[in-house]
Design a protein around this motif. Structure first.
Motif, PDB file in Angstrom:
ATOM      1  N   GLY A   1      39.672  41.557  50.563  1.00 20.04           N
ATOM      2  CA  GLY A   1      39.064  40.925  49.553  1.00 20.04           C
ATOM      3  C   GLY A   1      39.357  41.137  48.259  1.00 20.04           C
ATOM      4  N   THR A   2      38.281  41.154  47.299  1.00 21.49           N
ATOM      5  CA  THR A   2      38.700  41.435  45.937  1.00 21.49           C
ATOM      6  C   THR A   2      38.930  42.750  45.696  1.00 21.49           C
ATOM      7  OG1 THR A   2      36.457  41.367  45.399  1.00 21.49           O
ATOM      8  CG2 THR A   2      37.560  39.247  45.037  1.00 21.49           C
TER       9      THR A   2
ATOM     10  N   THR B   1      45.737  38.515  39.826  1.00 17.71           N
ATOM     11  CA  THR B   1      45.319  37.499  40.740  1.00 17.71           C
ATOM     12  C   THR B   1      46.383  37.331  41.753  1.00 17.71           C
ATOM     13  OG1 THR B   1      44.638  36.118  38.847  1.00 17.71           O
ATOM     14  CG2 THR B   1      45.173  34.848  40.933  1.00 17.71           C
ATOM     15  N   PHE B   2      46.128  37.384  42.937  1.00 19.51           N
ATOM     16  CA  PHE B   2      46.967  37.020  44.290  1.00 19.51           C
ATOM     17  C   PHE B   2      46.949  35.567  44.530  1.00 19.51           C
ATOM     18  CE2 PHE B   2      48.021  41.315  44.836  1.00 19.51           C
ATOM     19  CZ  PHE B   2      46.866  42.128  44.671  1.00 19.51           C
ATOM     20  N   VAL B   3      48.134  35.070  44.733  1.00 24.67           N
ATOM     21  CA  VAL B   3      48.529  33.670  45.065  1.00 24.67           C
ATOM     22  C   VAL B   3      49.461  33.596  46.255  1.00 24.67           C
ATOM     23  CG1 VAL B   3      49.108  31.426  44.201  1.00 24.67           C
ATOM     24  CG2 VAL B   3      48.198  32.959  42.662  1.00 24.67           C
ATOM     25  N   LYS B   4      49.105  32.571  47.065  1.00 29.66           N
ATOM     26  CA  LYS B   4      49.906  32.406  48.128  1.00 29.66           C
ATOM     27  C   LYS B   4      51.213  31.518  47.866  1.00 29.66           C
ATOM     28  CE  LYS B   4      48.906  29.387  51.603  1.00 29.66           C
ATOM     29  NZ  LYS B   4      47.972  28.790  52.589  1.00 29.66           N
TER      30      LYS B   4
ATOM     31  N   PRO C   1      31.795  42.967  30.351  1.00 32.63           N
ATOM     32  CA  PRO C   1      30.867  44.047  30.832  1.00 32.63           C
ATOM     33  C   PRO C   1      31.339  45.107  32.018  1.00 32.63           C
ATOM     34  CG  PRO C   1      29.708  42.080  31.608  1.00 32.63           C
ATOM     35  CD  PRO C   1      30.985  41.810  30.502  1.00 32.63           C
ATOM     36  N   LYS C   2      32.037  44.281  33.093  1.00 35.93           N
ATOM     37  CA  LYS C   2      32.371  45.037  34.325  1.00 35.93           C
ATOM     38  C   LYS C   2      33.346  44.116  34.924  1.00 35.93           C
ATOM     39  CE  LYS C   2      28.455  42.869  36.639  1.00 35.93           C
ATOM     40  NZ  LYS C   2      27.160  43.204  37.567  1.00 35.93           N
ATOM     41  N   PRO C   3      34.066  44.742  35.978  1.00 38.52           N
ATOM     42  CA  PRO C   3      34.994  44.179  36.908  1.00 38.52           C
ATOM     43  C   PRO C   3      34.161  42.944  37.452  1.00 38.52           C
ATOM     44  CG  PRO C   3      35.245  46.618  37.282  1.00 38.52           C
ATOM     45  CD  PRO C   3      34.005  46.152  36.500  1.00 38.52           C
ATOM     46  N   HIS C   4      34.995  41.789  37.471  1.00 36.51           N
ATOM     47  CA  HIS C   4      34.363  40.611  38.448  1.00 36.51           C
ATOM     48  C   HIS C   4      35.550  39.965  39.270  1.00 36.51           C
ATOM     49  CE1 HIS C   4      35.895  38.731  34.699  1.00 36.51           C
ATOM     50  NE2 HIS C   4      36.035  37.955  35.529  1.00 36.51           N
ATOM     51  N   ALA C   5      34.987  39.146  40.021  1.00 33.99           N
ATOM     52  CA  ALA C   5      35.904  38.533  41.078  1.00 33.99           C
ATOM     53  C   ALA C   5      35.656  37.085  41.193  1.00 33.99           C
ATOM     54  CB  ALA C   5      36.033  39.031  42.524  1.00 33.99           C
TER      55      ALA C   5
ATOM     56  N   ALA D   1      42.941  35.490  45.285  1.00 35.18           N
ATOM     57  CA  ALA D   1      42.074  36.570  44.889  1.00 35.18           C
ATOM     58  C   ALA D   1      42.021  37.146  43.561  1.00 35.18           C
ATOM     59  CB  ALA D   1      42.410  37.668  46.143  1.00 35.18           C
ATOM     60  N   THR D   2      41.085  37.274  42.791  1.00 34.85           N
ATOM     61  CA  THR D   2      41.205  37.510  41.474  1.00 34.85           C
ATOM     62  C   THR D   2      40.158  38.588  41.012  1.00 34.85           C
ATOM     63  OG1 THR D   2      41.892  35.419  40.710  1.00 34.85           O
ATOM     64  CG2 THR D   2      41.080  36.588  39.038  1.00 34.85           C
TER      65      THR D   2
END
Length: 255
Positions: free
Chosen positions: A73-74, A102-105, A129-133, A145-146
């Protein structure tokens, strides 16, 4: 404890099971190592003398490796962002915005291959403010996945310090000498490893400015850093690198 720390603390099989046993796949440690090296290669000097590195990273993986990476996941992307910030701090690099990975195929890549693209985005809000996905993309779009982290590195970074290095082995932590540390089976080595697969003087670790370099000393069985054999070559050690000598595994840390 983060994903990469978990890997470094001896339970790689539990965390990286999806990547093991397939031959040539890349896992979290390999991705983090490649990103750190990319940061070092892409660093540039600003007019005020600060060493700038990208804060945006796009990691392209083969279809198989990307499928396995999605299982984390993230969490993997978020942990990689944290590793980018830690490496920037340890090397005195400056980030001009929040860190984002960011993960890219990429269907043109084969299993075990990856490519990394880094750039700066000065328009991102540095007070995030905080990490986000990111939310999953629709089925017709290339999956990714970012994750992002707020900016922590200072705009006017101080001159890079000379980080201290340590090696952890068999429950013990060894402080590395500033100029040269010899590792081997001999009692005269700076760090003695009682393993028949280790030569009397097997490997040396030296410091060159803020960099730590590992060099094989003509050992019988060779030396490995993150799975790559050194032999007559040398390689730079990054925080979290795994050094293998015979049956002994050592973890390199910067502080």
């Amino acid at each position: 404890m983060g994903l990469l720390d978990t890997l470094e603390r001896g339970i790689e099989k539990a965390v990286r099971g999806a990547f093991s046993g397939r031959g040539g796949s890349v896992g979290p440690v390999e991705i983090a190592t490649a990103v750190r090296r990319h940061m070092d290669r892409e660093s540039s000097t600003a007019a005020n003398g600060a060493a700038l590195v990208p804060n945006l990273y796009k990691i392209r993986l083969s279809e198989d490796d990307f499928t396995e990476a999605k299982k984390y996941g993230t969490a993997l992307a978020e942990e990689l962002c944290g590793e980018i910030v830690r490496h920037a701090d340890s090397q005195g690099y400056t980030l001009l915005g929040p860190v984002k990975a960011t993960f890219v195929k990429n269907t043109e890549l084969r299993r075990g291959q990856m490519s990394i693209e880094g750039q700066n985005d000065r328009d991102l809000d540095p007070a995030a403010p905080k990490p986000h996905a990111s939310v999953p993309r629709p089925a017709h779009a290339p999956p990714a996945a970012t994750a992002a982290l707020p900016q922590r590195a200072r705009r006017n970074a101080p001159a890079p310090h000379r980080p201290a290095g340590t090696l952890k082995h068999d429950g013990r932590t060894y402080a590395l000498e500033e100029h040269r540390t010899v590792i081997g089976r001999s009692s005269t080595a700076d760090i003695t490893i009682s393993d028949t697969g280790v030569s009397r003087k097997h490997l040396e670790v030296t410091q060159a400015g803020s960099r730590w370099i590992a060099r094989d000393l003509g050992s019988t069985n060779g030396s490995y850093v993150d799975g790559q054999e050194l032999r007559s070559a040398e390689t730079e050690l990054y925080d979290g690198a795994v050094i293998t000598l015979g049956n002994a595994r050592m973890h390199f840390r910067l502080s």
